[in-house]
Design an enzyme around this catalytic site. Sequence first.
Site, PDB file in Angstrom:
ATOM      1  N   ASN A 122     -15.523  17.644  -1.593  1.00 48.67           N
ATOM      2  CA  ASN A 122     -16.117  16.500  -2.284  1.00 48.67           C
ATOM      3  C   ASN A 122     -15.333  15.221  -2.035  1.00 48.67           C
ATOM      4  OD1 ASN A 122     -17.828  18.449  -3.265  1.00 48.67           O
ATOM      5  ND2 ASN A 122     -17.076  18.376  -5.368  1.00 48.67           N
ATOM      6  N   ASN A 143     -20.124  16.847   3.640  1.00 49.35           N
ATOM      7  CA  ASN A 143     -19.847  18.003   2.782  1.00 49.35           C
ATOM      8  C   ASN A 143     -20.876  18.100   1.675  1.00 49.35           C
ATOM      9  OD1 ASN A 143     -17.922  20.095   1.461  1.00 49.35           O
ATOM     10  ND2 ASN A 143     -18.250  18.600  -0.158  1.00 49.35           N
ATOM     11  N   GLU A 144     -21.526  19.251   1.551  1.00 45.90           N
ATOM     12  CA  GLU A 144     -22.410  19.572   0.413  1.00 45.90           C
ATOM     13  C   GLU A 144     -23.313  18.393   0.036  1.00 45.90           C
ATOM     14  OE1 GLU A 144     -20.071  21.195  -2.800  1.00 45.90           O
ATOM     15  OE2 GLU A 144     -19.560  22.989  -1.644  1.00 45.90           O
ATOM     16  N   GLU A 203     -16.481  27.425   3.221  1.00 49.24           N
ATOM     17  CA  GLU A 203     -15.926  27.543   1.865  1.00 49.24           C
ATOM     18  C   GLU A 203     -16.358  28.891   1.316  1.00 49.24           C
ATOM     19  OE1 GLU A 203     -16.188  24.480  -1.107  1.00 49.24           O
ATOM     20  OE2 GLU A 203     -16.203  22.881   0.401  1.00 49.24           O
TER      21      GLU A 203
END
Length: 503
Positions: A73, A173-174, A293
């Site tokens: 994050n 990311n995400e 992850e």
Amino acid sequence: MTIRSSMLIDKNFTVSPVDPRVYGSFIEHLGRAVYGGIYDPGHPTADGNGFRQDAIEVIKALQVPIIRYPGGNFVSGYNWEDGVGPKSERKRLLELAWWTTETNEVGTNEFADWAKLVGSDVMMAVNLGTRGMDAARNLVEYCNHPGGTYWSDLRISHGYKEPHRFKTWCLGNEMDGPWQIGAKTAVEYGRLANETAKVMKWVDPSIELVACGSSSSGMSTFADWEATVLDLTYDQVDYLSLHTYYNNNNNDTANFLAKSLDMDQFIDSVAAICDYVKAKKRSKKTIMLSLDEWNVWNTIGTSRADERWQIAPPEFEDVYTHEDALAVGCFLITLLKHADRVKMACIAQLINVIAPIMTETNGAIWLQTTYYPFLHASNFGRGTVLQANISSPKYDSKDFTDVPYLEAISVFDEEQGLITVFAVNRHLEEQMELSLDLRSFGEVSVIEHIVMESEDLKATNTKSNPRNVVPHAGGRTTADNGSVQAILNKASWNVIRLQTKKG
């Protein structure tokens, strides 16, 4: 009572060579992973750059080939330029992903230096939250171009004449997560990722790129997100990322140890989506998977710092149990089962934050229970994964049916003539007699049988008792030509190492 299982392994039936990067890890600017973890200038073992040498020693033992950085994050709000140049000129900034103050004492160059010390390559991530293709292409130029341009010469002026030559790059990311800074729809992200990938590869055609999959299989966006993103990026990217965490918050150990079946299905599902897009595009390229992850995370959402804007407060410092180590062992076996598609994986994270290694800032270091299965897999799981024909009694749990008590895989290092069998006995009450049929290898002998076990499933390693749960080499295995008999104690992680007869 003893339960019985069998495993037939033939050297001619293979899954795939193991890509060593499946034993990767992850360090984010989160909690005490960087500050107080790898970087601790006040520590007695700190080198001239502030890196803890005691941490370097235990990380080197893991033989981690690649480490993802700087997030997570964190990366979605990170301006990489803030972490390079003279430290005295770097800004202290509010870090919005984790509500802390980022000092920027460690940045791209420092992390590259540290990665070399532990023998790892860097999997670099670019910010596609608050930034985009311009900052990303500049970062590639800064890191990888030899010289003679503004950004490469800036790196040289910072004391790094030779380029870092980072090969693997994550495109954000995400990005489907509402918690993410700059979260996007699949179309928004896919378009941006494609254009960013294009210019990054124009700067350095040798790099490989990882597109973001869904943040987890539980997201409402899952599957549609993957299909849309790949439809928009297929020609430019090489990998698709997967993220997954598991916990035993309900204190149901039998169900918890079965969750590797969920990981197995997750991997199969994402591979199928990739192949659907491949077929749709009539492409000859196969997208590989980066499970960058994964871990046990028992305190999701419950371990944030109470006070905002601290510098490197303790966050997500899970204390891992023996049953957590068993689960990690099962997940490692699952990754190896999918060695044909999962080419990279990162246990998240490496130190202090949901990590196998714990430190006290300026103080002690100790190894959690989960350190050991990862150590064994990384050290002994190099070679070619062999198909395994397994017969095992099964059980049903809350979320799963037909869970085999035996979770196992084997890896063959043909050059060394070594066979390694990784096995978990999921039975919580009974030992298991395991018969291994290795007749295709001819005569084999037992090198060692490593066991990790505990009468207390909740047993942990702590600063005051760091060797409460550790492996021993007292496993019971015998070999007679190509027939091997092993005893797997209840609730145990096992590494059976065998030598073939050469010549």
